[in-house]
Enzyme design. Structure first.
Site, PDB file in Angstrom:
ATOM      1  N   ARG A 104       0.848  -1.172   0.000  1.00 15.45           N
ATOM      2  CA  ARG A 104       0.000   0.000   0.000  1.00 15.45           C
ATOM      3  C   ARG A 104       0.894   1.235   0.000  1.00 15.45           C
ATOM      4  O   ARG A 104       1.689   1.428   0.919  1.00 15.45           O
ATOM      5  CB  ARG A 104      -0.860  -0.043   1.263  1.00 15.45           C
ATOM      6  CG  ARG A 104      -2.071   0.791   1.192  1.00 15.45           C
ATOM      7  CD  ARG A 104      -2.971   0.496   2.378  1.00 15.45           C
ATOM      8  NE  ARG A 104      -2.448   1.011   3.628  1.00 15.45           N
ATOM      9  CZ  ARG A 104      -3.217   1.401   4.637  1.00 15.45           C
ATOM     10  NH1 ARG A 104      -4.532   1.307   4.527  1.00 15.45           N
ATOM     11  NH2 ARG A 104      -2.704   1.850   5.747  1.00 15.45           N
ATOM     12  N   THR A 108      -0.622   7.586  -1.146  1.00 13.52           N
ATOM     13  CA  THR A 108      -1.933   7.519  -1.825  1.00 13.52           C
ATOM     14  C   THR A 108      -2.849   6.458  -1.202  1.00 13.52           C
ATOM     15  O   THR A 108      -4.052   6.469  -1.453  1.00 13.52           O
ATOM     16  CB  THR A 108      -1.741   7.124  -3.305  1.00 13.52           C
ATOM     17  OG1 THR A 108      -1.183   5.801  -3.344  1.00 13.52           O
ATOM     18  CG2 THR A 108      -0.804   8.085  -4.026  1.00 13.52           C
ATOM     19  N   ASP A 200       0.414  -2.104  12.357  1.00 15.04           N
ATOM     20  CA  ASP A 200       0.854  -2.572  11.040  1.00 15.04           C
ATOM     21  C   ASP A 200       1.165  -4.071  11.140  1.00 15.04           C
ATOM     22  O   ASP A 200       2.149  -4.477  11.769  1.00 15.04           O
ATOM     23  CB  ASP A 200       2.091  -1.786  10.608  1.00 15.04           C
ATOM     24  CG  ASP A 200       2.479  -2.115   9.170  1.00 15.04           C
ATOM     25  OD1 ASP A 200       2.723  -3.303   8.872  1.00 15.04           O
ATOM     26  OD2 ASP A 200       2.513  -1.194   8.341  1.00 15.04           O
ATOM     27  N   ASP A 203       4.687  -5.320   9.878  1.00 17.93           N
ATOM     28  CA  ASP A 203       5.780  -4.907  10.758  1.00 17.93           C
ATOM     29  C   ASP A 203       5.777  -5.694  12.065  1.00 17.93           C
ATOM     30  O   ASP A 203       6.830  -6.086  12.577  1.00 17.93           O
ATOM     31  CB  ASP A 203       5.688  -3.400  11.054  1.00 17.93           C
ATOM     32  CG  ASP A 203       6.139  -2.561   9.863  1.00 17.93           C
ATOM     33  OD1 ASP A 203       6.783  -3.113   8.950  1.00 17.93           O
ATOM     34  OD2 ASP A 203       5.842  -1.358   9.842  1.00 17.93           O
TER      35      ASP A 203
HETATM   36  C1  PRP Z   1      -1.197  -4.201   4.795  1.00 18.97           C
HETATM   37  C2  PRP Z   1      -2.076  -5.410   4.977  1.00 18.97           C
HETATM   38  C3  PRP Z   1      -2.947  -5.362   3.752  1.00 18.97           C
HETATM   39  C4  PRP Z   1      -3.104  -3.886   3.503  1.00 18.97           C
HETATM   40  C5  PRP Z   1      -4.458  -3.472   3.980  1.00 18.97           C
HETATM   41  O1  PRP Z   1      -0.167  -4.478   3.912  1.00 18.97           O
HETATM   42  O2  PRP Z   1      -1.359  -6.610   5.117  1.00 18.97           O
HETATM   43  O3  PRP Z   1      -2.376  -6.005   2.619  1.00 18.97           O
HETATM   44  O4  PRP Z   1      -2.106  -3.220   4.294  1.00 18.97           O
HETATM   45  O5  PRP Z   1      -4.704  -2.162   3.671  1.00 18.97           O
HETATM   46  P1  PRP Z   1      -5.806  -1.728   2.601  1.00 18.97           P
HETATM   47  O6  PRP Z   1      -7.033  -2.512   2.863  1.00 18.97           O
HETATM   48  O7  PRP Z   1      -5.987  -0.256   2.918  1.00 18.97           O
HETATM   49  O8  PRP Z   1      -5.232  -1.935   1.248  1.00 18.97           O
HETATM   50  P2  PRP Z   1       0.977  -3.407   3.573  1.00 18.97           P
HETATM   51  O9  PRP Z   1       0.607  -2.612   2.382  1.00 18.97           O
HETATM   52  O10 PRP Z   1       1.327  -2.630   4.820  1.00 18.97           O
HETATM   53  O11 PRP Z   1       2.169  -4.308   3.111  1.00 18.97           O
HETATM   54  P3  PRP Z   1       2.994  -5.426   3.916  1.00 18.97           P
HETATM   55  O12 PRP Z   1       2.081  -6.595   4.093  1.00 18.97           O
HETATM   56  O13 PRP Z   1       4.107  -5.704   2.973  1.00 18.97           O
HETATM   57  O14 PRP Z   1       3.448  -4.864   5.225  1.00 18.97           O
HETATM   58  N1  URA Z   2      -2.446  -2.301   7.188  1.00 18.47           N
HETATM   59  C1  URA Z   2      -2.136  -2.760   8.427  1.00 18.47           C
HETATM   60  O1  URA Z   2      -1.205  -3.559   8.571  1.00 18.47           O
HETATM   61  N2  URA Z   2      -2.838  -2.307   9.462  1.00 18.47           N
HETATM   62  C2  URA Z   2      -3.851  -1.427   9.343  1.00 18.47           C
HETATM   63  O2  URA Z   2      -4.485  -1.055  10.359  1.00 18.47           O
HETATM   64  C3  URA Z   2      -4.156  -0.962   8.051  1.00 18.47           C
HETATM   65  C4  URA Z   2      -3.438  -1.416   6.995  1.00 18.47           C
END
Ligand code: PRP
Ligand code: URA
Length: 209
Positions: A104, A108, A200, A203
């Site tokens: 994400r 944006t 997150d 993380d």
């Molecule tokens: C997080 C999570 C989802 C997304 C959710 O991933 O694991 O994939 O955010 O958010 P959304 O519904 O607003 O799209 P992230 O983009 O942080 O990537 P990561 O899993 O690599 O940490």
């Molecule tokens: N992605 C995450 O990991 N946590 C949130 O709360 C939203 C997006």
């Protein structure tokens, strides 16, 4: 309209509460996500079709049920979705695992696709997309877009924590996809994080920042 199935078994609620706690470290967070995923997999597979086969126990011949050749595909959204794979494949060891890489964009909040590897026979498989977080819904909608583009017809979405906004977004673009969640939380904050949420997920799972 797609169904939202909230799996609120006491064990799941208990484990999710520990995951939400900011003092829970990476090791426990990872183990709990695996345990909850296994419990969710049990519910997600509840309606798998069965067929009767003949077997012989040590005493008699009998007929008994086995799962009838339903081919499943587990597709985690990288990276945090990886944390749900072990729980699913422990219960469904013959499932193939595909990967969709999406992150994400922090400015944006839109998903960016960076990796895709799916089972060859994806169109014939029942696909279970897994990702702990359904926040704005952008990532899950994009992952479903990708799976449909690759021919998948039968898709379920499994999230640990969802926002009402994320559920609406999936409803809007993919009304045929049922959503399984452990909790529907209150709302999103101004940065697109779920409240109360668990922070997150990626993380916390991997100890990054
Ligand atoms: C997080 C999570 C989802 C997304 C959710 O991933 O694991 O994939 O955010 O958010 P959304 O519904 O607003 O799209 P992230 O983009 O942080 O990537 P990561 O899993 O690599 O940490
Ligand atoms: N992605 C995450 O990991 N946590 C949130 O709360 C939203 C997006």
């Amino acid at each position: 309209m797609n169904k939202v199935i909230e799996i609120n078994h006491p064990l799941i609620q208990h484990k999710l509460t520990i995951m939400r706690d900011k003092n829970t470290g990476t090791k426990d967070f990872r183990e709990l996500l695996t345990e909850i995923s296994m419990l969710m997999a049990y519910e997600v597979t509840r309606n798998l079709p069965l067929e009767e086969v003949e077997i012989e126990t040590p005493l008699v011949k009998t007929k008994a049920n086995i799962i009838s050749g339903k081919k499943l595909g587990i597709v985690p959204i990288l990276r945090a979705g990886l944390g749900m794979v072990d729980g699913f494949v422990t219960l469904i060891p013959n499932a193939k695992v595909g990967h969709v890489g999406l992150y994400r964009d922090p400015e944006t909040l839109k998903p960016v696709e960076y990796y895709l590897k799916l089972p060859k026979d994806t169109p014939e498989r029942e696909i279970i997309i897994v990702d702990p977080m359904l926040a704005t819904g952008g990532s899950s909608v994009a992952a479903i877009d990708v799976l449909k583009r690759e021919g998948a017809k039968n898709i379920k979405l499994v999230n640990l924590v969802a926002s009402p906004e994320g559920i609406s977004e999936v409803h809007k673009y993919h009304p045929d996809v049922d959503i399984y969640v452990a909790s529907v939380d209150e709302k999103l904050n101004e940065h697109g994080y779920i409240l109360p949420g668990l922070g997150d997920a990626g993380d916390r799972l991997y100890g990054t920042k």
